[in-house]
Design a protein around this motif. Structure first.
Motif, PDB file in Angstrom:
ATOM      1  N   VAL A 216       0.832  -1.199   0.000  1.00 58.93           N
ATOM      2  CA  VAL A 216       0.000   0.000   0.000  1.00 58.93           C
ATOM      3  C   VAL A 216       0.870   1.254   0.000  1.00 58.93           C
ATOM      4  CG1 VAL A 216      -1.549   1.377   1.435  1.00 58.93           C
ATOM      5  CG2 VAL A 216      -2.048  -1.034   1.037  1.00 58.93           C
ATOM      6  N   HIS A 217       1.883   1.264   0.861  1.00 57.19           N
ATOM      7  CA  HIS A 217       2.751   2.433   0.937  1.00 57.19           C
ATOM      8  C   HIS A 217       3.471   2.666  -0.383  1.00 57.19           C
ATOM      9  CE1 HIS A 217       2.940   1.942   5.601  1.00 57.19           C
ATOM     10  NE2 HIS A 217       1.832   2.512   5.187  1.00 57.19           N
ATOM     11  N   LYS A 218       3.884   1.593  -1.038  1.00 57.16           N
ATOM     12  CA  LYS A 218       4.530   1.710  -2.349  1.00 57.16           C
ATOM     13  C   LYS A 218       3.554   2.300  -3.365  1.00 57.16           C
ATOM     14  CE  LYS A 218       6.915  -1.107  -5.831  1.00 57.16           C
ATOM     15  NZ  LYS A 218       7.383  -2.483  -6.174  1.00 57.16           N
ATOM     16  N   THR A 219       2.307   1.834  -3.310  1.00 58.11           N
ATOM     17  CA  THR A 219       1.282   2.331  -4.231  1.00 58.11           C
ATOM     18  C   THR A 219       1.016   3.810  -3.999  1.00 58.11           C
ATOM     19  OG1 THR A 219       0.237   0.140  -4.205  1.00 58.11           O
ATOM     20  CG2 THR A 219      -1.052   1.957  -5.111  1.00 58.11           C
ATOM     21  N   LEU A 220       0.856   4.195  -2.731  1.00 56.94           N
ATOM     22  CA  LEU A 220       0.541   5.586  -2.424  1.00 56.94           C
ATOM     23  C   LEU A 220       1.707   6.523  -2.728  1.00 56.94           C
ATOM     24  CD1 LEU A 220      -1.480   5.089   0.882  1.00 56.94           C
ATOM     25  CD2 LEU A 220      -2.369   5.815  -1.334  1.00 56.94           C
ATOM     26  N   LYS A 221       2.909   6.000  -2.687  1.00 51.37           N
ATOM     27  CA  LYS A 221       4.068   6.814  -3.071  1.00 51.37           C
ATOM     28  C   LYS A 221       4.021   7.130  -4.559  1.00 51.37           C
ATOM     29  CE  LYS A 221       9.121   6.986  -2.784  1.00 51.37           C
ATOM     30  NZ  LYS A 221      10.346   6.274  -2.334  1.00 51.37           N
ATOM     31  N   LEU A 222       3.594   6.133  -5.349  1.00 50.27           N
ATOM     32  CA  LEU A 222       3.499   6.329  -6.796  1.00 50.27           C
ATOM     33  C   LEU A 222       2.195   7.017  -7.190  1.00 50.27           C
ATOM     34  CD1 LEU A 222       4.798   2.815  -7.880  1.00 50.27           C
ATOM     35  CD2 LEU A 222       5.960   4.996  -8.310  1.00 50.27           C
ATOM     36  N   HIS A 223       1.120   6.742  -6.424  1.00 47.79           N
ATOM     37  CA  HIS A 223      -0.205   7.287  -6.730  1.00 47.79           C
ATOM     38  C   HIS A 223      -0.791   7.856  -5.442  1.00 47.79           C
ATOM     39  CE1 HIS A 223       0.008   5.051 -10.559  1.00 47.79           C
ATOM     40  NE2 HIS A 223       0.457   4.042  -9.827  1.00 47.79           N
ATOM     41  N   PRO A 224      -0.389   9.065  -5.050  1.00 48.16           N
ATOM     42  CA  PRO A 224      -0.738   9.605  -3.723  1.00 48.16           C
ATOM     43  C   PRO A 224      -2.234   9.710  -3.449  1.00 48.16           C
ATOM     44  CG  PRO A 224       0.984  10.911  -4.782  1.00 48.16           C
ATOM     45  CD  PRO A 224       0.478   9.973  -5.814  1.00 48.16           C
ATOM     46  N   ARG A 225      -3.040   9.836  -4.479  1.00 50.56           N
ATOM     47  CA  ARG A 225      -4.488   9.981  -4.269  1.00 50.56           C
ATOM     48  C   ARG A 225      -5.258   8.746  -4.733  1.00 50.56           C
ATOM     49  NH1 ARG A 225      -4.649  13.373  -0.328  1.00 50.56           N
ATOM     50  NH2 ARG A 225      -3.478  15.287  -0.753  1.00 50.56           N
ATOM     51  N   SER A 226      -4.634   7.596  -4.622  1.00 50.87           N
ATOM     52  CA  SER A 226      -5.292   6.362  -5.046  1.00 50.87           C
ATOM     53  C   SER A 226      -6.378   5.968  -4.047  1.00 50.87           C
ATOM     54  CB  SER A 226      -4.264   5.233  -5.165  1.00 50.87           C
ATOM     55  OG  SER A 226      -4.911   3.991  -5.333  1.00 50.87           O
ATOM     56  N   ILE A 227      -7.621   6.041  -4.473  1.00 50.87           N
ATOM     57  CA  ILE A 227      -8.735   5.657  -3.604  1.00 50.87           C
ATOM     58  C   ILE A 227      -8.686   4.170  -3.252  1.00 50.87           C
ATOM     59  CG2 ILE A 227     -11.231   5.549  -3.379  1.00 50.87           C
ATOM     60  CD1 ILE A 227     -10.155   8.361  -3.251  1.00 50.87           C
ATOM     61  N   PRO A 228      -8.475   3.261  -4.240  1.00 46.57           N
ATOM     62  CA  PRO A 228      -8.417   1.834  -3.883  1.00 46.57           C
ATOM     63  C   PRO A 228      -7.308   1.530  -2.870  1.00 46.57           C
ATOM     64  CG  PRO A 228      -8.666   2.080  -6.245  1.00 46.57           C
ATOM     65  CD  PRO A 228      -8.388   3.443  -5.709  1.00 46.57           C
ATOM     66  N   ALA A 229      -6.160   2.178  -3.027  1.00 42.62           N
ATOM     67  CA  ALA A 229      -5.070   1.958  -2.075  1.00 42.62           C
ATOM     68  C   ALA A 229      -5.450   2.482  -0.701  1.00 42.62           C
ATOM     69  CB  ALA A 229      -3.795   2.616  -2.570  1.00 42.62           C
ATOM     70  N   ALA A 230      -6.137   3.623  -0.669  1.00 39.96           N
ATOM     71  CA  ALA A 230      -6.552   4.191   0.618  1.00 39.96           C
ATOM     72  C   ALA A 230      -7.563   3.292   1.321  1.00 39.96           C
ATOM     73  CB  ALA A 230      -7.139   5.583   0.396  1.00 39.96           C
ATOM     74  N   ILE A 231      -8.493   2.732   0.564  1.00 38.15           N
ATOM     75  CA  ILE A 231      -9.477   1.831   1.162  1.00 38.15           C
ATOM     76  C   ILE A 231      -8.799   0.569   1.674  1.00 38.15           C
ATOM     77  CG2 ILE A 231     -11.475   0.377   0.652  1.00 38.15           C
ATOM     78  CD1 ILE A 231     -12.443   2.567  -1.239  1.00 38.15           C
ATOM     79  N   LEU A 232      -7.858   0.038   0.893  1.00 34.39           N
ATOM     80  CA  LEU A 232      -7.117  -1.139   1.344  1.00 34.39           C
ATOM     81  C   LEU A 232      -6.325  -0.814   2.601  1.00 34.39           C
ATOM     82  CD1 LEU A 232      -6.076  -4.012   1.041  1.00 34.39           C
ATOM     83  CD2 LEU A 232      -4.374  -3.160  -0.610  1.00 34.39           C
ATOM     84  N   GLU A 233      -5.721   0.374   2.653  1.00 33.35           N
ATOM     85  CA  GLU A 233      -4.973   0.770   3.845  1.00 33.35           C
ATOM     86  C   GLU A 233      -5.885   0.815   5.072  1.00 33.35           C
ATOM     87  OE1 GLU A 233      -1.766   4.216   5.102  1.00 33.35           O
ATOM     88  OE2 GLU A 233      -3.518   4.801   3.920  1.00 33.35           O
ATOM     89  N   ALA A 234      -7.095   1.347   4.888  1.00 30.86           N
ATOM     90  CA  ALA A 234      -8.035   1.421   6.006  1.00 30.86           C
ATOM     91  C   ALA A 234      -8.416   0.029   6.488  1.00 30.86           C
ATOM     92  CB  ALA A 234      -9.281   2.194   5.581  1.00 30.86           C
ATOM     93  N   ASN A 235      -8.651  -0.876   5.559  1.00 35.07           N
ATOM     94  CA  ASN A 235      -8.974  -2.255   5.943  1.00 35.07           C
ATOM     95  C   ASN A 235      -7.829  -2.894   6.719  1.00 35.07           C
ATOM     96  OD1 ASN A 235     -11.577  -2.506   4.897  1.00 35.07           O
ATOM     97  ND2 ASN A 235     -10.820  -2.942   2.842  1.00 35.07           N
ATOM     98  N   LEU A 236      -6.627  -2.672   6.243  1.00 34.48           N
ATOM     99  CA  LEU A 236      -5.461  -3.253   6.912  1.00 34.48           C
ATOM    100  C   LEU A 236      -5.273  -2.653   8.299  1.00 34.48           C
ATOM    101  CD1 LEU A 236      -3.035  -3.338   3.862  1.00 34.48           C
ATOM    102  CD2 LEU A 236      -3.857  -5.339   5.122  1.00 34.48           C
ATOM    103  N   LEU A 237      -5.449  -1.344   8.418  1.00 35.52           N
ATOM    104  CA  LEU A 237      -5.326  -0.701   9.725  1.00 35.52           C
ATOM    105  C   LEU A 237      -6.365  -1.264  10.696  1.00 35.52           C
ATOM    106  CD1 LEU A 237      -4.679   2.987   8.624  1.00 35.52           C
ATOM    107  CD2 LEU A 237      -3.073   1.502   9.839  1.00 35.52           C
ATOM    108  N   HIS A 238      -7.569  -1.517  10.195  1.00 39.46           N
ATOM    109  CA  HIS A 238      -8.599  -2.137  11.043  1.00 39.46           C
ATOM    110  C   HIS A 238      -8.169  -3.528  11.485  1.00 39.46           C
ATOM    111  CE1 HIS A 238     -12.332  -3.718  12.518  1.00 39.46           C
ATOM    112  NE2 HIS A 238     -12.395  -4.606  11.546  1.00 39.46           N
TER     113      HIS A 238
END
Length: 579
Positions: A216-238
């Motif tokens: 996820v962090h790699k994705t957000l570094k390349l695509h800072p406003r990636s909604i799918p990556a952000a949702i996946l990050e939220a799921n993982l944090l949960h």
């Protein structure tokens, strides 16, 4: 994510059918929510010399298919298109067949036609996308991935995220093979957002949360406003028990993308565990952003009801009825609200309209409970008869529930009548026999109680509930201690950790004067299940051996846990004890 492009349908469809001319149209691989447009048979036809002439039989078959489609005879339309696609191997014919098959949810045929289309037009992005989707809908993820890989090479938008999300239900070995596919393709396209997110999703499904978070962090570094990556990050944090971080991140992201409903839904769902007021606010926004989505309105109603915001809840459920969405569930919750306000007639009206779904059994029981509380035994009987006629496979269980409801409200004579009727229809039912045994025990009919329990054990010698119940009853109400011991010993062998059985054996030791053994077993049972009945038994043994303060402590503790139970009070009265 899949791009949702409109399904562009030429007004010259019939002309194309007759002439065989190439029809250039953009096709979406999103779920088809309306029939592919087929022109009316009365439309004006402009016949020109075909650019690629078909035989007369083919033209006639395709024309018949179009007319059938205009009359909503989609099976006939599909059958003709499939036949002609197989015979002509024309990509436009296969395309049309694919779209119709998808519309009628004939996924195997959609797959066959999409593959034919892609084989005849191997560089066509729409053909490749539809073939990938068709494999995905049939759970063939490796094949879906292969077509999406080809689609990516052709410059199209693949379905990698959808494929990864669908892998949650497949075997671990198959998921790991798919993960290898993703990693190999990432070597060719290291910055592709869908591949990056899809890989993270697969790692998450494998339980490799730390590796998934790295992805996820790699994705957000390349695509800072990636909604799918952000949702996946939220799921993982949960999943990593870091919900507050997830909430903060999603709230910040929503400031940039307030119209993104997928992001808001995930945010709202996490909030339901921590801030119901804010969760209600988010579902209220979602119900406005997605006015056709009944799920959002239902969630709003349920959360509002949980928060005792009765006006919002009532309005939400009524609106669902107006929209003809989640009708049974809306009636169920409106029934609960009416019952809570003691408007039993209104509650009955709503419960009667819960005709199926997950809330049907609950509504049936609530309705039965209302009739029994009102001592309207005839309405209760008629209601349960209707339900049994509708669900004959559940008839036995419905007799049990009817009898148990009558017992709960101490209408024991009526309960006996219902259980007897049930056993006349299901004479070997262990559930009905056991329920009647407990009813007879409550009415202090020991011979009848023992007869039903023995009948159960005759049919099923390892029935733990019958072994334990009969063993306890013999220990408590008779001096047939040897029989009680044999029954309870067998029950313990079958379920050695069951607190109720341990309690029964402890009570048997108490009744036979083996106080140390009784105390040891009852402490063990109370520690496993500190309920009122076991607490009453443990307290009684402590009282009898002289440890009265400890007995009072146990009784007070058990009574606090179950303040509505009469067990502690009855024990105190019998022992002439006090708290």
């Amino acid at each position: 994510m899949i791009k949702h492009r409109p399904l562009i349908l030429s007004s010259m469809t019939l002309y194309w059918v007759l002439s065989g001319c190439s029809l250039q149209a953009s096709r979406s691989v999103a779920a088809v929510d309306q029939a592919p447009a087929i022109v009316s048979p009365d439309a004006e036809v402009h016949v020109q010399i075909p650019a690629r002439p078909f035989p007369t039989e083919t033209l006639y078959s395709l024309l018949t298919a179009e007319i059938a489609g205009s009359r909503a005879q989609y099976d006939l339309a599909l059958g003709n298109y499939v036949q002609q696609a197989r015979e002509t191997r024309d990509p436009q014919v296969a395309e049309r067949a694919t779209l119709i098959a998808r519309y009628v949810s004939n996924y195997p045929t959609a797959l066959e036609m999409a593959k034919l289309w892609a084989n005849e037009a191997p560089h066509n992005q729409d053909a490749l996308a539809n073939a990938s989707l068709a494999h995905l809908q049939l759970g063939q993820l490796h094949e879906a991935f292969d077509y999406s890989r080809r689609l990516l090479d052709e410059g199209g938008e693949p379905l990698f995220q959808n494929i990864a999300a669908s892998a949650a239900s497949i075997e671990d070995d198959a998921r790991n093979r798919l993960l290898d596919d993703f990693r190999q393709e990432l070597e060719r396209h290291p910055e592709d957002e869908q591949l990056l997110v899809g890989t993270g999703i697969l790692l998450q499904q494998n339980g490799e949360y730390d590796k998934a978070m790295q992805q996820v962090h790699k994705t957000l570094k390349l695509h800072p406003r990636s909604i799918p990556a952000a949702i996946l990050e939220a799921n993982l944090l949960h999943q990593l028990k870091r919900d507050q971080e997830a909430i903060t991140k999603m709230a910040n992201l929503l400031e940039f993308y307030p119209e993104n409903t997928s992001l808001r839904q995930q945010y709202a769902r996490i909030l339901t565990r921590y801030d119901m007021a804010l969760a209600q606010e988010q579902f209220s926004i979602l119900s406005q952003q997605l006015p056709a989505n009944g799920d959002m309105l239902l969630s709003l109603g349920i959360i509002a009801l949980e928060r005792r915001d009765l006006e919002t809840a009532h309005n939400a459920f009524e609106e669902l009825l107006n929209r003809d969405q989640h009708i049974a569930t809306a009636h169920y919750y409106l029934g609960r609200m009416a019952e809570a306000s003691n408007d039993l007639q209104e509650a009955i009206i709503h419960y009667l309209q819960v005709n199926g779904g997950n809330d049907f059994l609950s509504a049936t029981l609530q309705l039965l409970d209302i009739f029994v509380r009102q001592e309207d035994f005839l309405s209760a009987e008629q209601h349960m008869n209707r339900v049994r006629l509708r669900y004959p496979d559940q008839s036995e269980a419905l007799y049990v529930l009817h009898g148990q409801t009558l017992i709960k409200h101490e209408h024991l004579q009526q309960a006996e009548q219902v259980l007897n009727e049930g056993l006349a229809n299901f004479p070997t039912s262990t559930r009905l026999l056991f329920t009647r045994a407990m009813l007879n025990n409550e009415r202090q009919r020991l011979p009848a109680t023992e007869r039903d329990l023995r009948q159960i054990l005759k049919q099923d010698s390892d029935n733990v509930a019958a072994l334990n119940s009969l063993g306890y009853i013999l220990a408590d109400s008779t001096q047939r201690y040897s029989e009680a011991y044999e029954l309870l010993e067998k029950a313990l062998q079958l379920k050695p950790d069951d607190a109720a059985i341990i309690d029964s054996m402890g009570w048997l030791h108490y009744r036979t004067g083996k106080y140390p053994d009784a105390l040891n077993l009852l402490r063990q049972a109370y520690e496993a299940a500190p309920n009122a009945e076991i607490g009453a038994h443990l307290g009684e043994v402590l009282w009898v051996i002289g440890d009265k303060e400890e007995a009072r402590r146990i009784w007070r503790e058990a009574q606090q846990r179950e303040p509505d139970s009469d067990t502690i009070r009855e024990t105190l009265d019998r022992l002439k004890a006090d708290l």
